[in-house]
Design a protein around this motif. Structure first.
Motif, PDB file in Angstrom:
ATOM      1  N   UNK A  32       0.827  -1.215   0.000  1.00 37.92           N
ATOM      2  CA  UNK A  32       0.000   0.000   0.000  1.00 37.92           C
ATOM      3  C   UNK A  32       0.857   1.258   0.000  1.00 37.92           C
ATOM      4  N   UNK A  33       1.993   1.218   0.697  1.00 43.42           N
ATOM      5  CA  UNK A  33       2.843   2.399   0.810  1.00 43.42           C
ATOM      6  C   UNK A  33       4.006   2.368  -0.176  1.00 43.42           C
ATOM      7  N   UNK A  34       4.052   1.366  -1.037  1.00 43.81           N
ATOM      8  CA  UNK A  34       5.062   1.320  -2.089  1.00 43.81           C
ATOM      9  C   UNK A  34       4.605   2.099  -3.309  1.00 43.81           C
ATOM     10  N   UNK A  35       5.446   2.124  -4.317  1.00 46.86           N
ATOM     11  CA  UNK A  35       5.146   2.926  -5.506  1.00 46.86           C
ATOM     12  C   UNK A  35       3.870   2.461  -6.203  1.00 46.86           C
ATOM     13  N   UNK A  36       3.729   1.149  -6.425  1.00 44.55           N
ATOM     14  CA  UNK A  36       2.556   0.643  -7.125  1.00 44.55           C
ATOM     15  C   UNK A  36       1.275   0.930  -6.349  1.00 44.55           C
ATOM     16  N   UNK A  37       1.333   0.757  -5.028  1.00 46.99           N
ATOM     17  CA  UNK A  37       0.150   1.000  -4.207  1.00 46.99           C
ATOM     18  C   UNK A  37      -0.285   2.452  -4.238  1.00 46.99           C
ATOM     19  N   UNK A  38       0.677   3.365  -4.153  1.00 48.99           N
ATOM     20  CA  UNK A  38       0.326   4.785  -4.177  1.00 48.99           C
ATOM     21  C   UNK A  38      -0.123   5.236  -5.563  1.00 48.99           C
ATOM     22  N   UNK A  39       0.442   4.652  -6.603  1.00 51.09           N
ATOM     23  CA  UNK A  39      -0.035   4.953  -7.956  1.00 51.09           C
ATOM     24  C   UNK A  39      -1.496   4.558  -8.107  1.00 51.09           C
ATOM     25  N   UNK A  40      -1.829   3.359  -7.619  1.00 51.27           N
ATOM     26  CA  UNK A  40      -3.216   2.892  -7.710  1.00 51.27           C
ATOM     27  C   UNK A  40      -4.137   3.748  -6.851  1.00 51.27           C
ATOM     28  N   UNK A  41      -3.683   4.138  -5.665  1.00 54.14           N
ATOM     29  CA  UNK A  41      -4.481   4.983  -4.773  1.00 54.14           C
ATOM     30  C   UNK A  41      -4.742   6.340  -5.418  1.00 54.14           C
ATOM     31  N   UNK A  42      -3.709   6.936  -6.011  1.00 50.92           N
ATOM     32  CA  UNK A  42      -3.867   8.232  -6.660  1.00 50.92           C
ATOM     33  C   UNK A  42      -4.849   8.141  -7.823  1.00 50.92           C
ATOM     34  N   UNK A  43      -4.755   7.070  -8.600  1.00 50.06           N
ATOM     35  CA  UNK A  43      -5.677   6.904  -9.722  1.00 50.06           C
ATOM     36  C   UNK A  43      -7.112   6.760  -9.223  1.00 50.06           C
ATOM     37  N   UNK A  44      -7.301   6.022  -8.151  1.00 48.34           N
ATOM     38  CA  UNK A  44      -8.639   5.844  -7.586  1.00 48.34           C
ATOM     39  C   UNK A  44      -9.214   7.182  -7.131  1.00 48.34           C
ATOM     40  N   UNK A  45      -8.394   8.018  -6.532  1.00 47.56           N
ATOM     41  CA  UNK A  45      -8.864   9.324  -6.080  1.00 47.56           C
ATOM     42  C   UNK A  45      -9.247  10.215  -7.259  1.00 47.56           C
ATOM     43  N   UNK A  46      -8.473  10.135  -8.345  1.00 48.44           N
ATOM     44  CA  UNK A  46      -8.799  10.945  -9.521  1.00 48.44           C
ATOM     45  C   UNK A  46     -10.085  10.468 -10.170  1.00 48.44           C
ATOM     46  N   UNK A  47     -10.298   9.166 -10.180  1.00 49.66           N
ATOM     47  CA  UNK A  47     -11.549   8.638 -10.721  1.00 49.66           C
ATOM     48  C   UNK A  47     -12.753   9.194  -9.973  1.00 49.66           C
ATOM     49  N   UNK A  48     -12.575   9.472  -8.704  1.00 49.04           N
ATOM     50  CA  UNK A  48     -13.664   9.989  -7.881  1.00 49.04           C
ATOM     51  C   UNK A  48     -13.792  11.501  -7.988  1.00 49.04           C
ATOM     52  N   UNK A  49     -12.933  12.126  -8.795  1.00 49.36           N
ATOM     53  CA  UNK A  49     -13.060  13.555  -9.077  1.00 49.36           C
ATOM     54  C   UNK A  49     -12.404  14.476  -8.075  1.00 49.36           C
ATOM     55  N   UNK A  50     -11.503  13.976  -7.239  1.00 49.00           N
ATOM     56  CA  UNK A  50     -10.843  14.838  -6.264  1.00 49.00           C
ATOM     57  C   UNK A  50      -9.832  15.754  -6.943  1.00 49.00           C
ATOM     58  N   UNK A  51      -9.647  16.935  -6.376  1.00 51.56           N
ATOM     59  CA  UNK A  51      -8.710  17.917  -6.924  1.00 51.56           C
ATOM     60  C   UNK A  51      -7.279  17.440  -6.718  1.00 51.56           C
ATOM     61  N   UNK A  52      -6.380  17.911  -7.587  1.00 55.23           N
ATOM     62  CA  UNK A  52      -4.980  17.503  -7.492  1.00 55.23           C
ATOM     63  C   UNK A  52      -4.367  17.911  -6.157  1.00 55.23           C
ATOM     64  N   UNK A  53      -4.743  19.076  -5.648  1.00 52.05           N
ATOM     65  CA  UNK A  53      -4.181  19.516  -4.371  1.00 52.05           C
ATOM     66  C   UNK A  53      -4.620  18.592  -3.242  1.00 52.05           C
ATOM     67  N   UNK A  54      -5.856  18.113  -3.287  1.00 48.05           N
ATOM     68  CA  UNK A  54      -6.358  17.184  -2.269  1.00 48.05           C
ATOM     69  C   UNK A  54      -5.632  15.842  -2.368  1.00 48.05           C
ATOM     70  N   UNK A  55      -5.446  15.377  -3.597  1.00 50.61           N
ATOM     71  CA  UNK A  55      -4.750  14.104  -3.789  1.00 50.61           C
ATOM     72  C   UNK A  55      -3.320  14.186  -3.280  1.00 50.61           C
TER      73      UNK A  55
END
Length: 270
Positions: free
Chosen positions: A47-70
């Motif tokens: 979860x805290x490695x590169x792949x996990x954070x990449x997936x987490x960031x993508x999930x947040x963008x899918x939900x429409x969160x602002x870049x500053x929030x992400x």
């Protein structure tokens, strides 16, 4: 993972004297990461490695969160990772991966699955060129190909039996990409029924041929794609790259691993 978060929040409160507002912000952001990791079945290291954070960031963008929030949520994750590294729970390599990772920005606009379905249904498969175009569209979407890769395919690049296509992308980098049954069927029909009709004595071994028996150009494919999009009732601007991005987005929405999708695309990022 939540027990580690609780330990981190304790240190924030007792040892660093963080305000209640700061503690609440970290708690919300890290609990959101923990919920995401639990849904995906990630360990704390993943979860805290590169792949996990990449997936987490993508999930947040899918939900429409602002870049500053992400970015704020990712900063919280990095802070937790540094704490766990100091405690000997995470390896040092995890921290280096996070610091050097290039998190992707918002993906270009993709078609919906329904729009893709309508688009792929447009070629008239009762005509030779319609059969060819259906095969091109199906393969472009199923394998996420660049238009230059699609029109540059040779006969020997396609393994119909195994459902793989060998692609030479940017900097002549080779990759093998799988494609599904629909693309297999469309390609088989094209190769058996239509390509022999289009082939001329001067034709080379390119997979997709024009009416004159020459390789189909990128412009020719783009013009046909644009026409099919109009027929499908897709009013927004569309390009060959739209299918490529739609391929990536739909795989990720289906739970595919981001790094695996990047490898299929032959690129460092989507």
């Amino acid at each position: 993972m939540r027990e580690y978060i609780d330990q981190f929040l304790y240190v924030l409160r007792v040892e660093r004297g963080a305000s209640a507002h700061t503690q609440d912000a970290y708690r919300r952001d890290l609990h959101q990461l923990a919920e995401f990791a639990q849904r995906r079945g990630y360990t704390v290291v993943h979860a805290l490695g590169e792949d996990g954070l990449l997936a987490f960031a993508h999930n947040l963008r899918q939900r429409g969160l602002a870049e500053t929030t992400i970015e704020r949520k990712l900063c919280a994750a990095r802070a937790l990772a540094r704490f766990l590294q100091r405690e000997g729970i995470l390896p040092q390599q995890t921290i280096r991966s996070i610091s050097s990772s290039r998190l992707p920005r918002q993906l270009p606009h993709a078609l919906s699955p329904e729009e893709v379905r309508r688009l792929l249904a447009q070629p008239d498969v009762h005509t030779p060129l319609g059969v060819r175009d259906r095969a091109m569209l199906e393969l472009a979407y199923a394998a996420g190909l660049r238009v230059s890769e699609l029109v540059g395919l040779r006969l020997q690049d396609v393994d119909l039996g195994e459902g793989f296509v060998c692609v030479f992308g940017k900097r002549s980098k080779e990759r093998w990409v799988p494609f599904g049954e629909r693309a297999q069927q469309a390609l088989q029909e094209y190769l058996q029924r239509v390509r022999p009709q289009l082939q001329r004595p001067h034709s080379e071994d390119y997979l997709f041929l024009s009416e004159r028996g020459t390789p189909l150009s990128r412009t020719q494919f783009w013009l046909r794609l644009k026409r099919y999009a109009q027929q499908a009732g897709i009013s927004r601007s569309i390009s060959p790259h739209t299918l490529r991005h739609s391929f990536a987005v739909h795989l990720l929405q289906g739970g595919a691993d981001l790094r695996a999708v990047q490898e299929m695309l032959g690129h460092a990022s989507i």
